[in-house]
Design a protein around this motif. Sequence first.
Motif, PDB file in Angstrom:
ATOM      1  N   UNK A 298      -5.790   0.173  -5.949  1.00 43.58           N
ATOM      2  CA  UNK A 298      -4.907   0.663  -7.002  1.00 43.58           C
ATOM      3  C   UNK A 298      -3.763  -0.339  -7.119  1.00 43.58           C
ATOM      4  N   UNK A 299      -2.634   0.085  -7.736  1.00 47.96           N
ATOM      5  CA  UNK A 299      -1.501  -0.822  -7.915  1.00 47.96           C
ATOM      6  C   UNK A 299      -0.209  -0.158  -7.450  1.00 47.96           C
ATOM      7  N   UNK A 300       0.107  -0.261  -6.150  1.00 52.76           N
ATOM      8  CA  UNK A 300       1.399   0.218  -5.654  1.00 52.76           C
ATOM      9  C   UNK A 300       2.434  -0.892  -5.669  1.00 52.76           C
TER      10      UNK A 300
ATOM     11  N   UNK B 234      -4.090   0.535  -2.197  1.00 52.69           N
ATOM     12  CA  UNK B 234      -3.506  -0.788  -2.037  1.00 52.69           C
ATOM     13  C   UNK B 234      -4.091  -1.771  -3.035  1.00 52.69           C
ATOM     14  N   UNK B 235      -3.478  -2.967  -3.082  1.00 52.26           N
ATOM     15  CA  UNK B 235      -3.719  -3.894  -4.180  1.00 52.26           C
ATOM     16  C   UNK B 235      -4.409  -5.187  -3.771  1.00 52.26           C
TER      17      UNK B 235
ATOM     18  N   UNK C 179       0.836  -1.197   0.000  1.00 52.11           N
ATOM     19  CA  UNK C 179       0.000   0.000   0.000  1.00 52.11           C
ATOM     20  C   UNK C 179       0.873   1.250   0.000  1.00 52.11           C
ATOM     21  N   UNK C 180       0.243   2.359  -0.315  1.00 48.93           N
ATOM     22  CA  UNK C 180       0.945   3.630  -0.356  1.00 48.93           C
ATOM     23  C   UNK C 180      -0.038   4.748  -0.044  1.00 48.93           C
TER      24      UNK C 180
ATOM     25  N   UNK D   9       0.388   3.187  -9.378  1.00 54.24           N
ATOM     26  CA  UNK D   9      -0.382   3.329 -10.612  1.00 54.24           C
ATOM     27  C   UNK D   9      -1.861   3.182 -10.281  1.00 54.24           C
ATOM     28  N   UNK D  10      -2.643   4.071 -10.856  1.00 55.00           N
ATOM     29  CA  UNK D  10      -4.103   3.989 -10.749  1.00 55.00           C
ATOM     30  C   UNK D  10      -4.594   3.685 -12.154  1.00 55.00           C
ATOM     31  N   UNK D  11      -5.014   2.432 -12.365  1.00 56.04           N
ATOM     32  CA  UNK D  11      -5.217   1.988 -13.733  1.00 56.04           C
ATOM     33  C   UNK D  11      -3.870   1.964 -14.436  1.00 56.04           C
ATOM     34  N   UNK D  12      -3.801   2.584 -15.611  1.00 58.26           N
ATOM     35  CA  UNK D  12      -2.549   2.639 -16.359  1.00 58.26           C
ATOM     36  C   UNK D  12      -1.726   3.887 -16.035  1.00 58.26           C
ATOM     37  N   UNK D  13      -2.284   4.795 -15.248  1.00 63.51           N
ATOM     38  CA  UNK D  13      -1.621   6.078 -14.996  1.00 63.51           C
ATOM     39  C   UNK D  13      -0.607   5.968 -13.865  1.00 63.51           C
ATOM     40  N   UNK D  14       0.591   6.504 -14.085  1.00 68.37           N
ATOM     41  CA  UNK D  14       1.603   6.594 -13.038  1.00 68.37           C
ATOM     42  C   UNK D  14       1.320   7.834 -12.207  1.00 68.37           C
TER      43      UNK D  14
END
Length: 270
Positions: A121-123, A101-102, A79-80, A137-142
């Motif tokens: 999201x994807x941390x 977090x993922x 998580x972040x 990353x949230x979706x494809x966005x950094x």
Amino acid sequence: MKVSDIRAQAYAMPLTSPAYSRGPFRFIDREFLIVTYRTDPDRLRALVPEPLEIDVDNPLVKYEFIRMPDSSGFGNYTETGQVIPVTFEGRKGLYVHSMYLDLHAPTAGGRELWGFPKKMATPTLAVDGDTLTGELRYGKSLVATASMGFKHSRVDARQAQQSLEAPGFLLKIVPHVDGSPRILELVEYRCIDVQVKGAWSGPVGLQLNSHALAPVADLPVREIVSGTHILADLTLDLGKVVYDYLAPVGEQTQRQSMTRTPAKKVLEHA
């Protein structure tokens, strides 16, 4: 199912297959990358809820990446997010402003139990050559990138432990079925039984990018103050309500849940 059975069994949703186990929760080899930076004091003041107070002369934010490979009841996740140094009735602590977090279980558990502001999201947090690197990353966005020289200088373990043991504050929001707030509380929690296995500092960088649904850049980086890398075991204790926003004006009282079981006792019977 009888009413008595429902009352005895219910502690989380869904009733017959809860999304997470009963707490408290023990974390082994929990790894932190913490970047402390100064931000815009007006934006900070606008986002931190009363009765928490910020230091307008030193408006700090801590952007954290946390890797949790061994978490009782939650499993393996990352998580972040942002936490903000605050004071509550003269006591120093940290207000948790955002978390991404993922994994579903800690997202559901964190929101339902304590009121952590968690979103999926994807941390990631990993060592890349000679650099400890975190990305969100949230979706494809950094959305966010942090980097730190890997284990350049040791940090005093006691100092790191004290930072992890500081009280945290959360704004817990649970809506009623008509959409109005049913629970609106300021919750205090702590990490206990903290065992620091190592702590380091080094050169550090942080980049926050604008995103509509992950607005970490709303607290912009004005100056990076420090970077810290910590490896520790700890227990996330259950919380207590310290302010009820729905209580009538003039009748605000501090209260602690009488139904919680101390963490150490639960662990002894786990």
